[in-house]
Each structure stands twice: as structure tokens, then as C-alpha cells.
Design a protein around this motif. Structure first.
Motif, PDB file in Angstrom:
ATOM      1  N   LEU A 176       7.677   2.826   9.166  1.00 12.06           N
ATOM      2  CA  LEU A 176       6.716   2.745   7.941  1.00 12.06           C
ATOM      3  C   LEU A 176       5.079   2.797   8.637  1.00 12.06           C
ATOM      4  N   GLY A 177       5.157   2.324   9.531  1.00 10.49           N
ATOM      5  CA  GLY A 177       3.690   2.519  10.454  1.00 10.49           C
ATOM      6  C   GLY A 177       3.571   3.807  10.524  1.00 10.49           C
ATOM      7  N   VAL A 178       4.453   4.753  11.023  1.00 10.78           N
ATOM      8  CA  VAL A 178       4.152   6.122  11.258  1.00 10.78           C
ATOM      9  C   VAL A 178       3.854   6.799  10.123  1.00 10.78           C
ATOM     10  N   SER A 179       4.829   6.607   8.977  1.00  9.79           N
ATOM     11  CA  SER A 179       4.768   7.155   7.784  1.00  9.79           C
ATOM     12  C   SER A 179       3.469   7.077   7.190  1.00  9.79           C
ATOM     13  N   ILE A 180       2.931   5.797   7.240  1.00 12.14           N
ATOM     14  CA  ILE A 180       1.688   5.495   6.287  1.00 12.14           C
ATOM     15  C   ILE A 180       0.506   6.167   6.926  1.00 12.14           C
ATOM     16  N   VAL A 213       0.854  -1.320  -0.008  1.00 13.34           N
ATOM     17  CA  VAL A 213       0.055   0.023   0.074  1.00 13.34           C
ATOM     18  C   VAL A 213       0.959   1.287   0.047  1.00 13.34           C
ATOM     19  N   ALA A 214       1.769   1.360   0.888  1.00 13.56           N
ATOM     20  CA  ALA A 214       2.746   2.424   1.046  1.00 13.56           C
ATOM     21  C   ALA A 214       3.633   2.768  -0.383  1.00 13.56           C
ATOM     22  N   ILE A 247       8.042  11.385   6.888  1.00 15.72           N
ATOM     23  CA  ILE A 247       8.994  11.444   7.961  1.00 15.72           C
ATOM     24  C   ILE A 247      10.056  12.173   7.809  1.00 15.72           C
ATOM     25  N   PHE A 248      10.737  11.875   6.810  1.00 19.29           N
ATOM     26  CA  PHE A 248      12.206  12.391   6.452  1.00 19.29           C
ATOM     27  C   PHE A 248      12.025  13.393   5.300  1.00 19.29           C
ATOM     28  N   PHE A 301      10.763   4.893  -7.658  1.00 18.03           N
ATOM     29  CA  PHE A 301      10.254   3.556  -7.224  1.00 18.03           C
ATOM     30  C   PHE A 301      11.528   3.032  -6.388  1.00 18.03           C
ATOM     31  N   ARG A 302      11.370   3.451  -5.091  1.00 21.89           N
ATOM     32  CA  ARG A 302      12.476   2.954  -4.132  1.00 21.89           C
ATOM     33  C   ARG A 302      11.795   2.713  -2.779  1.00 21.89           C
ATOM     34  N   ILE A 303      12.326   1.972  -1.849  1.00 22.08           N
ATOM     35  CA  ILE A 303      11.742   1.774  -0.642  1.00 22.08           C
ATOM     36  C   ILE A 303      11.858   2.963   0.311  1.00 22.08           C
ATOM     37  N   SER A 304      12.821   3.741  -0.013  1.00 24.93           N
ATOM     38  CA  SER A 304      12.860   4.965   0.810  1.00 24.93           C
ATOM     39  C   SER A 304      11.898   6.008   0.619  1.00 24.93           C
ATOM     40  N   SER A 305      11.083   5.839  -0.547  1.00 24.35           N
ATOM     41  CA  SER A 305      10.169   6.906  -0.959  1.00 24.35           C
ATOM     42  C   SER A 305       8.807   6.579   0.140  1.00 24.35           C
ATOM     43  N   VAL A 306       8.650   5.425   0.650  1.00 21.17           N
ATOM     44  CA  VAL A 306       7.528   5.220   1.595  1.00 21.17           C
ATOM     45  C   VAL A 306       7.741   6.130   2.929  1.00 21.17           C
TER      46      VAL A 306
END
Length: 536
Positions: A501-505, A158-159, A180-181, A171-176
Motif C-alpha cells: 500500500l505504501g508503494v502504491s499510494i 486516503v488510498a 502496482i498490479f 469498493f474493495r481493499i484490492s482497489s488500492v
């Protein structure tokens, strides 16, 4: 590699990961026992100190997904209202099923219920082989392979889907983690996150390949009488790797789609066969009974950590599953997010959580019920084989009790082969995509030379994991134990990424007007230089 390929390589990811994996391969060649001992030490450390957090994270994932599903955010379409789906619903289901834990339910659908039947869960005071142990065995297997497992993949998917198609980020994991950052998620923080997750993806695929070669070896012995050894397993790996590399050449729409389509049909065919020719009435009743037991004991089993009894059962069963799924989460989530364009958040959760988890429960219900029925009525036949030949031999012993055992055993190996190839095909493309520096790499196939490189690296690590089982100074080490430990070397840092990720989503949806470039272009606050052209 060709010059044009070198120009698109994301060196900050490709170079350090290449060095690390070459080091792992050399260690495995020089000292397989050291290779295993390091894995074991890391695994024990993270359970002893962070087992509680893995359990809480599994519950948190479910809570967040439930919130998204029932809230107004469930109607948000990935890519905007005009976005067209990449896949049909059937192909989407097939890829979600086979690209997730399809290989897991093939292996554990019989082995885990039989194991718990004969080694009852500690603290329940149940006798081995008793009706109570049978019910607990099947119900806990349904928990391990049902909703919680798929939630680890789904929340990441989803994220990723929202980040690349609605926030228009690379398309990177860090995008999610952008909520936060901010821009820093594409600087040093992002590079660290992507390196950690790429390592997790690669060792996960290696572990899956190792387990698959193990079960193929057992299949060859059951069907052809061919005694498995490391040469045979090496040849099996070679065939699997060659197949998924060839498949990856054709890209998503041809290779993975066709493989998963065939694989899902074989899955359903095997399920129907066992249901019809097995203990049909018993499996219907016992599946419903076990499912009810799994619901009534859900939170107890999810949070049991054996603190007072100093019990290691959760480490080697429940918690280790959450560790596996957290490690596999970036791998599967990236791929699921990539193929979800044109679908709503609610559709995504339904197709990637509820549907495959329901299929897994039915699979364990039919295969597990019939296995337990045979075990209770034939004096422990399957358990005896497991003790003498290993968990991997359980399914072929099981199939001997049904019509056409030769054909069904071969069909089962085909199912396993297609499951592994489909998963490795998709993950090789995902790892390769993370290794390149093309901004719209979610919709661009990475160079074939990079796919081949990662395919060879992951298969080499898998083979060395198998070799480690026979080169210990203490004698043969269980292959299953060794392959459980391999992904765990990457789990702890990925666990903290999941917490972020939980906080970010939650933030990206609660403050959706600041992040959804597609639906709220006037208020979105995404850095302009980061926005890709995927939806233009």
C-alpha cells in the motif's frame, strides 16, 4: 438467505471466510486451550521476526501522510470538484473519533498510565511510583494512542477514498493496489488480499467485543455489585450485537450518524467533568509536560525493540499497538474512505489524523494525569484494584474519587456501549459490503441478512475468546492477554499488504494523471471495464 441475496454474494470471499470462521468457532467450542495456544504461537513468531518491520511501517505511514498534507496533492478533492460531502463536519468528526479507537481510549485512558507508573519502562532505570516513571508513563501512552495509531487508519482511508471516488474502482481493499498490479488486483491477487483483510476485520471486531464485555462486567460489579461471569458477559454481547444489527438496518445516514453524534457528546461531557472536578491545575501542567516528553522521546520509543536486552516489553506494548492498528487499518480505513466523498486529501488527513489524535492526547492527559495524581496521593489504590480485579476495573475505581460516582460510572458504560456499537455497526456494514458483488457497493447498503450473518459470527468468536480464559489446563488465562492475541493471528499478511500500500499510494499520486479518472479523464489509464458509476 433469500435467492436475491445469494445472487449478489461474492462467493470467492464469502464462502472461504465462512468456512474459516465456522472452523474457528468449532475449535473454540471443542478446545478453548488449543484456540489460545495457536494464537499465542502466531503472535510470538511475528514479533520475534517482524517486530522491526511493524515499527518501520508506523514511521513510513506518518512520512507519507505528512508528504501528502503539505504537497500539492493535498488539494485534490475526492470525487471531483462537484462532489458533495456525505456528512457535516461535526458528524464526520464524530464518526472518525468513535469509529476509530474510541473504544481503546475509553479502556486504556486510565489503565495504561497506571500500569507503566507501577511497572516502569525497561532500560530507563526508573523506580516504580517515582515522578520520572509517572512522566514516562503518561508520555508513552500519548505516543501509543496519538498520531501513529491514527496514521495506520488514515493512510488506508486516503488510498480507499482516492481509489473508489477518483480512480472509480470498486469498493474493495484490492482497489488500492491497482497502481502496482493493475487489472490483476481484481483477479486472484485481489481475491487473496480481500480475503486476508476481511479476516483481519472480523477478528478485530471480535476482539473489541470481547474487551467491551469484560469492561461492562467490571462496571456491573462496581455499580450494581453483580459478580461478572461468562453468562453475564454472554448477555452483554447479546445486547451489543442486537443493538448494532438493528442500527445497521437503518444504514449509514441514520444509524451510525446518530450513534456517533451522541457518543461524541458523552465523550466530551465526561472529559469536561473530570477536568473541572479533578486536579485541574495538575492535569494542565502535567499534560503539557508529558506531551513535551512524548515529542522529545518520540523516535526512541517508536523504534525501541529491546534487541540487546532481549526485552519483551515492546512486544506487549509499543509493537503490539502497531500490530493492532495494522490489523484494524483495513477495517477503519475502508469505512473512513467510504464517507470522505467531497473532501480534499488535506481535509481528510486533518479530520482523520490530526483532530482525533489530538483528542486522544487530551483524553489521556486529563484522565491519565488525574489517575496518576490519585495514585501518588492515595497509596496505590487504583493499582491494587488492577492487581486484584484486572485492568478493566481501573476506570470505575478512578470514578469513585469524584462527585456522583454512580452517575459517572453509568455514563462511562454508556460511552463504552455507544463506542462499541458505533464501531461494530460501521464494520459490520463494511464486512458485508466486501461480501457482495455489486459494483457500486460503496454507496449501496448490503443485504440485511448478510449483516446479521457477520454480526453473529463476530460475536460468537468474541464469546469463545472469553471462554478460552477459563478453560485452560493452566487455569484462568487473562482475558486482556487473550483478546490482544486474537487480532494478531491476521496481522502478518496485512503487514505486507501495508508495505505494498505504501508503494502504491506514492505511485498513484506521483503519477496522478494516469490514475485520477475524475480530474484527468483524457490521460487516465484505468481499465474501462473496472470503472464504476459512483461519480456519474
Amino acid at each position: 438467505m433469500k435467492k436475491e441475496t445469494m445472487n449478489v454474494i461474492r462467493k470467492v470471499i464469502f464462502i472461504p471466510m465462512s468456512i474459516i470462521f465456522i472452523g474457528i468457532i468449532l475449535m473454540g467450542i471443542i478446545s478453548p486451550t488449543t484456540f489460545y495456544n495457536i494464537e499465542n504461537a502466531i503472535s510470538n513468531f511475528q514479533y520475534n521476526w517482524f517486530g522491526w518491520l511493524y515499527s518501520l511501517m508506523a514511521l513510513a505511514n506518518l512520512a507519507i501522510l505528512a508528504w501528502l498534507f503539505v504537497s500539492k496533492y493535498g488539494s485534490i478533492k475526492l470525487g471531483g470538484e462537484k462532489a458533495k460531502p456525505i456528512l457535516s463536519r461535526w458528524n464526520w468528526f464524530a464518526i472518525s473519533l468513535c469509529g476509530g479507537i474510541g473504544t481503546g481510549i475509553v479502556f486504556w485512558g486510565i489503565a495504561e498510565p497506571i500500569f507503566h507508573l507501577n511497572n516502569p519502562i525497561p532500560g530507563l532505570n526508573q523506580a516504580a511510583g517515582s515522578p520520572e516513571a509517572a512522566l514516562s508513563a503518561l508520555s508513552v501512552s500519548m505516543i501509543h494512542w496519538g498520531i501513529p495509531s491514527y496514521a495506520h487508519y488514515c493512510i488506508f482511508g486516503v488510498a480507499v477514498g482516492f481509489a473508489i471516488y477518483n480512480m472509480k474502482l470498486p469498493f474493495r481493499i484490492s482497489s488500492v493496489l491497482y497502481p502496482i498490479f493493475g487489472k490483476r488486483s481484481f483477479e486472484s491477487i485481489g481475491d487473496m488480499v480481500d480475503n486476508v483483510c476481511l479476516f483481519a476485520i472480523a477478528v478485530s471486531v471480535s476482539a473489541i467485543l470481547a474487551v467491551a464485555s469484560l469492561q461492562f462486567g467490571a462496571g456491573f460489579k462496581a455499580v450494581f455489585g453483580l459478580e461478572p461471569n461468562n453468562l453475564i458477559r454472554g448477555l452483554i454481547l447479546f445486547v451489543i450485537v442486537t443493538t448494532f444489527i438493528i442500527s445497521s438496518y437503518t444504514g449509514l445516514q441514520k444509524g451510525i450518524r446518530r450513534l456517533s453524534d451522541l457518543n461524541a457528546k458523552v465523550f466530551i461531557g465526561l472529559l469536561a467533568f473530570i477536568f473541572v472536578f479533578g486536579a485541574t491545575r495538575f492535569s494542565l501542567f502535567f499534560t503539557v509536560e508529558a506531551f513535551g516528553e512524548s515529542l522529545s522521546t518520540f523516535f526512541t520509543r517508536m523504534t525501541y525493540l529491546g534487541a540487546i536486552a532481549d526485552d519483551k516489553w515492546p512486544m506487549w506494548w509499543t509493537v503490539i499497538y502497531w500490530i493492532w492498528m495494522i490489523v484494524y487499518g483495513p477495517m477503519v480505513g475502508l469505512f473512513l474512505g467510504r464517507i470522505a466523498k467531497g473532501r480534499t486529501i488535506r481535509e481528510f488527513i486533518f479530520m482523520n489524523l490530526i483532530v482525533p489524535a489530538s483528542f486522544a492526547v487530551i483524553w489521556f492527559g486529563i484522565f491519565g494525569s488525574n489517575a496518576i495524581h490519585l495514585e501518588l496521593n492515595q497509596g496505590g489504590q487504583i493499582w491494587n484494584v488492577i492487581q486484584n480485579q484486572g485492568l478493566e476495573a481501573s476506570v470505575f475505581t478512578f470514578l469513585k474519587n469524584f462527585p456522583l460516582p454512580l452517575i459517572t460510572s453509568i455514563a462511562f458504560m454508556i460511552t463504552l456501549f455507544l463506542s462499541v456499537v458505533t464501531l461494530c455497526d460501521s464494520m459490520t456494514s463494511t464486512v458485508a459490503s466486501l461480501s457482495i458483488n455489486i459494483r457500486d457497493n460503496a454507496e449501496v447498503e448490503p443485504p440485511n441478512s448478510i449483516k446479521i450473518f457477520w454480526g453473529l459470527v463476530m460475536s460468537s468468536v468474541a464469546f469463545l475468546s472469553i471462554i478460552a480464559t477459563t478453560q485452560s489446563t493452566e487455569g484462568a488465562i487473562s482475558v486482556i492477554q487473550s483478546t490482544k492475541l486474537l487480532p494478531m493471528t491476521a496481522a502478518l499478511p496485512v503487514l505486507f499488504i501495508y508495505v505494498a500500500l505504501g508503494v502504491s499510494i506514492v505511485k498513484m499520486f506521483v503519477m496522478i494523471e494516469n490514475y485520477d479518472v475524475v480530474h484527468y479523464p483524457e490521460t487516465a489509464k484505468i481499465d474501462a471495464e473496472l470503472i464504476t458509476e459512483l461519480n456519474d
